[in-house]
Scaffold this active site. Structure first.
Site, short mmCIF file in Angstrom:
data_model
loop_
_atom_site.label_atom_id
_atom_site.label_comp_id
_atom_site.label_asym_id
_atom_site.label_seq_id
_atom_site.Cartn_x
_atom_site.Cartn_y
_atom_site.Cartn_z
N LYS A 191 0.93 -1.04 0.09
CA LYS A 191 0.00 0.10 -0.04
C LYS A 191 0.89 1.29 -0.02
O LYS A 191 1.56 1.42 0.87
CB LYS A 191 -0.81 0.12 1.35
CG LYS A 191 -2.14 1.23 1.10
CD LYS A 191 -2.51 1.76 2.23
CE LYS A 191 -1.57 2.70 2.86
NZ LYS A 191 -1.81 4.12 2.17
N GLY A 243 7.25 4.58 8.24
CA GLY A 243 6.51 5.78 8.65
C GLY A 243 6.62 6.42 9.89
O GLY A 243 7.52 6.42 10.50
N THR A 245 6.44 7.14 13.90
CA THR A 245 6.50 6.15 15.17
C THR A 245 5.15 5.95 15.61
O THR A 245 4.67 4.79 16.05
CB THR A 245 7.23 6.78 16.25
OG1 THR A 245 8.62 6.93 15.60
CG2 THR A 245 7.30 6.05 17.44
N GLU A 246 3.99 6.83 15.52
CA GLU A 246 2.72 6.74 16.02
C GLU A 246 2.02 5.61 15.26
O GLU A 246 1.31 4.71 15.97
CB GLU A 246 1.91 7.83 15.78
CG GLU A 246 0.75 8.24 16.58
CD GLU A 246 0.10 9.18 15.92
OE1 GLU A 246 0.65 10.38 15.25
OE2 GLU A 246 -1.25 9.52 16.16
N GLU A 265 10.28 0.81 10.19
CA GLU A 265 11.16 1.86 10.17
C GLU A 265 10.55 2.94 10.25
O GLU A 265 9.86 3.45 9.55
CB GLU A 265 11.82 1.66 8.69
CG GLU A 265 13.02 2.29 8.59
CD GLU A 265 12.97 3.68 8.01
OE1 GLU A 265 13.01 4.55 8.74
OE2 GLU A 265 13.00 4.02 6.90
N CYS A 299 13.40 10.36 7.16
CA CYS A 299 13.52 9.98 8.18
C CYS A 299 14.69 10.10 8.99
O CYS A 299 14.94 10.19 10.28
CB CYS A 299 12.78 8.61 8.34
SG CYS A 299 13.65 7.61 7.20
N GLU A 396 9.93 15.62 15.53
CA GLU A 396 10.29 15.44 14.11
C GLU A 396 9.66 16.46 13.44
O GLU A 396 8.49 16.39 13.18
CB GLU A 396 10.07 13.83 13.67
CG GLU A 396 10.57 13.45 12.49
CD GLU A 396 10.30 12.15 12.09
OE1 GLU A 396 9.32 11.76 12.36
OE2 GLU A 396 11.07 11.55 11.25
P1 NDP Z 1 2.25 7.94 8.60
O1 NDP Z 1 2.90 7.05 9.46
O2 NDP Z 1 0.68 8.27 8.78
O3 NDP Z 1 2.05 7.18 7.10
C1 NDP Z 1 2.88 6.17 6.70
C2 NDP Z 1 2.00 5.16 5.74
O4 NDP Z 1 1.24 4.36 6.72
C3 NDP Z 1 1.00 5.66 4.80
O5 NDP Z 1 0.80 4.80 3.73
C4 NDP Z 1 -0.26 5.74 5.52
O6 NDP Z 1 -1.45 5.91 4.67
C5 NDP Z 1 -0.30 4.48 6.10
N1 NDP Z 1 -1.38 4.48 7.34
C6 NDP Z 1 -1.85 5.57 8.20
N2 NDP Z 1 -2.48 5.08 9.26
C7 NDP Z 1 -2.35 3.76 9.29
C8 NDP Z 1 -2.81 2.52 9.92
N3 NDP Z 1 -3.32 2.90 11.14
N4 NDP Z 1 -2.60 1.38 9.75
C9 NDP Z 1 -1.39 0.97 8.71
N5 NDP Z 1 -1.28 2.18 7.74
C10 NDP Z 1 -1.42 3.46 8.03
O7 NDP Z 1 2.89 9.27 8.24
P2 NDP Z 1 2.29 10.51 7.81
O8 NDP Z 1 2.08 10.61 6.17
O9 NDP Z 1 0.86 10.93 8.48
O10 NDP Z 1 3.29 11.56 8.34
C11 NDP Z 1 3.17 12.06 9.59
C12 NDP Z 1 4.52 12.27 10.05
O11 NDP Z 1 5.26 10.80 10.25
C13 NDP Z 1 5.46 13.06 9.24
O12 NDP Z 1 5.45 14.42 9.65
C14 NDP Z 1 6.78 12.56 9.91
O13 NDP Z 1 7.12 13.17 11.34
C15 NDP Z 1 6.74 11.12 10.18
N6 NDP Z 1 7.01 10.37 8.97
C16 NDP Z 1 8.15 9.36 8.87
C17 NDP Z 1 8.47 8.87 7.84
C18 NDP Z 1 9.53 7.90 7.89
O14 NDP Z 1 10.27 7.90 6.80
N7 NDP Z 1 10.13 7.49 8.85
C19 NDP Z 1 7.68 8.80 6.45
C20 NDP Z 1 6.77 9.63 6.61
C21 NDP Z 1 6.30 10.29 7.59
P3 NDP Z 1 -1.93 7.41 4.15
O15 NDP Z 1 -0.76 7.86 3.20
O16 NDP Z 1 -3.00 7.13 3.50
O17 NDP Z 1 -1.90 8.22 5.29
#
Ligand code: NDP
Length: 792
Positions: A191, A243, A245-246, A265, A299, A396
């Site tokens: 996804k 993605g 940490t939350e 990661e 990240c 972050e």
């Molecule tokens: P998310 O962690 O929400 O998104 C990462 C992926 O997870 C996306 O494909 C997202 O879908 C998907 N996702 C969201 N919620 C769920 C869930 N409950 N279960 C499974 N998959 C899910 O990051 P955000 O895009 O919201 O970014 C928010 C913050 O996260 C950024 O500002 C940054 O601080 C951090 N981040 C860190 C990254 C890294 O590489 N470590 C990369 C991106 C963000 P969808 O795109 O539809 O939300």
């Protein structure tokens, strides 16, 4: 553009836009919307959501919001394809991966432009970094595919992998996920992020073009709910997530107890440490790559500048001058350095954090505030005078904002570098090789770049310590995330059914009276025997229900004390491997000298035959020898990454490990779990067999007489699942192994989400006679990759 003499005077670049007509034509072709890619074909587009170009704010495409039913269909297709895919020879799979690499390479320009339009990153970066690394990743893993049988003997594919990726490196993250999964014989459902699904959909078309068998790769677009449906799907064997940490924490909880393999990661707040003897000009260029690369939406961005006080002002002056030369604007322009922020929500998040910083009275520098009139842009920013407690030093930001703090001594630099809940990467700048390597060793991060930053290669693992997640992507260790041991589960041969598991009978037998002659085994904490905090002991019964002894009933407080003692003994990790080996040999020798006594104890507790009890003691002695032997042989690697770099993969201990032992094989299981952990330099809190704890409590005197430093092994007896729960919740525990029942395993995984400690759980029977080898050492360590400039 001005006349030639103006150009010569300013040496300014004119606009140099990359052609985008092919991409626009492709998007036009799909104006009706993109379907999902399931079982080798695109579904009919429906439930469409809009995809925007962040540099203009214009809608550029529409993609399908994948529903749980779509996820179901994709998982079914992946499942159907998996056995056949895994049955192909490594060479056949290798040819498929090679074809994907070739096709990506042929489409490099198209994919770069598409990525830039979808994500907002400068074309210079998508063209020169993202997409070439995508091809490199598929080539590298084409190699692994053909070597699987010889290099990963004794393992098999995990099965169907659910993979969820973010928007910051859309196609690169896809490659990091799909290439190793496929090479290892798995099939995938991926996804992409809602903001950036387009290169994944283009990749789906490439899969068809390259002749990949149907169902091996499935792409389901959608939002977080689609991701959550994939995580929850019972047909998925592994989740790989990149993605926040939350969300990583939510996924840890959602997969707890399901048996799904997991790699995470997550976020970072990586230090960029500049010492007074650093080459400041190089450090400035490094900072540009660390924080203004991809608009800081990385990240592992070096977002916290830690600079020696004596050179701070000089460095800031150079940084400000350099910032004045960064060109912010149209990402498709080949001379743009800083492109667009991915979406308005992310831009708003950056602005909110900046407002919070402004309220703290921090000093902001922005070279040129003039930004394109439309689209999501944020100027490169330097914030100085930032205290470690500031929100900008902790959160972050995920934007082009560098926050700077000064330090006076190397110790302070390391303390500041580690003053974060994250641990993804670090960059160290100094001309002193000793200092660079010392800091590299002391910083808690999965990747350390010396006099360099943001270096990536498929041959090197990438991933974090602490709340930056666990598991690695890239290299041998990344591939192992997609394999599992192929040994069939074996019923234990000698163990009796665990009485106390069947009937939770850990009732306090009596209070430990202070005055009477006390023959109750106590706990073992910090090298000393300690009374349990509860003041209670419990009866240890033989199979006939007769009392064979008493053991302390440990509780939360005892675990806390034991964790504290283990943390204090941290220098064990810095002891030479030879030293550790000697201690393990010594323990084996002392156990051997008391073999008859230990066998008698086993017989009395478990009712085992004399032969079986003697065999268990003998196997325990041998096991201690094996890990003593391994202590200085489970070494790291030097990865073949970029030229002019050595990339050292160091196996580092976790630090403090919790180990919860099963009821069966009370001595052998205890030794099999504790010995590899301490051989690798960890300090442990062991919870021995709850129903047969006395072999472990007898072990205190073995530890006392074998030069095991105080606090390296702590033993807390009592109700295993209750103690496991406390260990899982404790933020001072870095990794936790649990062998017990399904309920306990699920609880350990769910509760570990707090500090995202790595867990290794088993709720099935283990043949402890065979439970030995490198996998235990791998699970007792985490890999730190240190990139060091080398050669001309
Ligand atoms: P998310 O962690 O929400 O998104 C990462 C992926 O997870 C996306 O494909 C997202 O879908 C998907 N996702 C969201 N919620 C769920 C869930 N409950 N279960 C499974 N998959 C899910 O990051 P955000 O895009 O919201 O970014 C928010 C913050 O996260 C950024 O500002 C940054 O601080 C951090 N981040 C860190 C990254 C890294 O590489 N470590 C990369 C991106 C963000 P969808 O795109 O539809 O939300």
């Amino acid at each position: 553009m001005g006349v030639i003499k103006d150009i010569l005077r300013t040496m300014d670049y004119g606009p140099s836009p990359e052609g985008s007509e092919h991409v626009k034509a492709w998007l036009e072709e799909h104006a009706g919307g993109f379907g999902l890619f399931v079982n080798g074909a695109f579904t009919q587009p429906r439930d469409l959501f809009e995809v925007f170009n962040p540099a203009t704010g214009e809608g550029i495409a529409r993609a399908t919001q994948g529903s749980p039913a779509d996820v179901d269909a994709a998982v079914a297709a992946a499942r159907k394809a998996q056995a056949k895919w895994a049955a192909l020879s490594g060479f056949e799979r290798s040819k498929h991966l090679y074809a994907l690499a070739r096709h990506v390479q042929k489409r490099e320009r198209f994919l770069s432009v598409l990525e830039t339009i979808d994500n907002g990153k400068p074309i210079r970066e998508s063209r020169d970094i993202d997409i070439p690394l995508v091809a490199r990743h598929f080539y590298h893993h084409a190699g692994w595919a053909s070597l699987i049988d010889s290099e990963f003997a004794g393992t098999k594919p995990v099965g169907v992998c659910g993979q969820i990726i973010p928007w910051n490196f859309p196609l690169l993250m896809l490659a990091w996920k799909i290439a190793p999964a496929l090479a290892a014989g798995n099939t995938v459902v991926l996804k992409p992020a809602e903001y950036t699904p387009l290169t994944a959909l283009a990749f789906a078309a490439i899969c068809v073009e390259a002749g990949l068998p149907q169902g091996v790769v499935n792409i389901v677009t959608g939002d977080g709910a689609t991701g959550a449906a994939l995580v929850a799907h019972a047909g998925v064997d592994k989740i790989a997530f990149t993605g926040s940490t939350e969300v990583g924490r939510a996924i840890r909880k959602a997969t707890a107890g399901t048996g799904k393999k997991l790699s995470l990661e997550l976020g970072g707040k990586s230090p960029f440490v500049v010492f007074e003897d650093a080459d400041l000009d190089s450090a400035v260029e490094g900072a540009v790559d660390a924080i203004w690369f991809n608009q800081g939406q990385v990240c592992c961005a070096g977002s916290r500048l830690l600079v020696a006080e004596s050179v701070a002002e000089a460095l800031y002056a150079k940084l400000r001058a350099r910032m004045a030369n960064l060109r912010v604007g149209d990402p498709l322009d080949k001379s743009t350095d800083v492109g667009a922020i991915v979406a308005p929500a992310q831009l708003e998040r950056i602005k909110r954090l900046m407002r919070e910083g402004e309220q703290e009275g921090l000093e902001f520098f922005r070279a040129d505030e003039s930004l394109p009139a439309r689209g999501c842009f944020y100027p490169p920013t330097l914030v100085t005078g930032v205290e470690p407690a500031s929100v900008l030093a902790r959160e972050e930001i995920f934007g082009p904002v560098l926050v700077a703090t000064t330090f006076r001594t190397p110790d302070e630099a390391v303390a500041l570098a580690n003053n974060t809940r994250y641990g993804l990467a670090a960059s160290v700048w100094t001309e002193n090789v000793n200092r660079a390597l010392e800091v590299a060793a002391r910083v808690k991060a999965g990747v350390v770049w010396i006099n360099s930053t943001n270096m990536f290669d498929a041959a090197s693992g990438f991933g974090g310590y602490r709340e930056s997640g666990f598991g690695r992507e890239g290299g041998r260790e990344g591939l192992l995330e997609y394999r599992i041991a192929d040994a069939p589960k074996i019923k234990p041969s000698s163990a009796k059914p665990a009485r106390l598991n069947a009937a939770p009978g850990l009732l306090p037998a009596r209070a430990v009276a202070g005055s009477e002659l006390d023959r109750t085994a106590k706990l073992y904490i910090g090298g000393k025997q300690a009374r349990p905090d509860s003041g209670y002991s419990y009866a240890v019964l033989d199979p006939a229900g007769r009392e064979v002894g008493l053991a302390g009933l440990g509780n939360r407080k005892d675990i806390r004390n034991a964790v504290e003692a283990a943390a204090k003994a941290g220098s064990w990790g810095a002891a030479t491997a030879h030293n550790r080996a000697q201690v393990l040999y010594y323990a084996a020798e002392n156990l051997s000298a008391r073999a008859a006594e230990f066998a008698r104890r086993l017989r009395a507790m478990t009712g085992a035959s004399a032969r079986a009890a003697e065999a268990e003691v003998e196997a325990s002695i041998r096991r201690a020898f094996v890990y003593a032997g391994y202590a200085d042989k489970f070494d790291g690697a030097v990865h073949a990454t970029r030229s002019r770099f050595v990339t050292l993969a160091m196996n580092e201990p976790w630090g403090v490990m919790g180990i919860v032992c099963p009821n069966e094989a009370p001595l052998l299981a205890f030794v099999s779990l504790v010995m590899p952990a301490i051989a690798m330099g960890n300090c442990v809190i062991a919870v021995p067999s709850a129903s047969h704890p006395l072999s472990a409590t007898d072990f205190y005197s073995i530890l006392d007489t074998s030069d095991v430093p105080a606090g390296v092994v702590n033993i807390v007896t009592g109700e295993a699942n209750a103690l496991a729960k406390t260990l899982a919740e404790h933020d001072g525990v870095d990794a936790l192994w649990y062998v017990g029942d399904a309920k306990g395993a699920a609880e350990v995984e769910a509760l570990s989400a707090g500090n995202l400690k790595a867990t290794w759980v088993s709720a099935s029977a283990v043949d402890w006679r065979k439970a030995e080898g490198r996998e235990f050492l791998r699970r007792a360590t985490q890999v730190k990759n240190i990139w060091t400039p080398y050669g001309e």
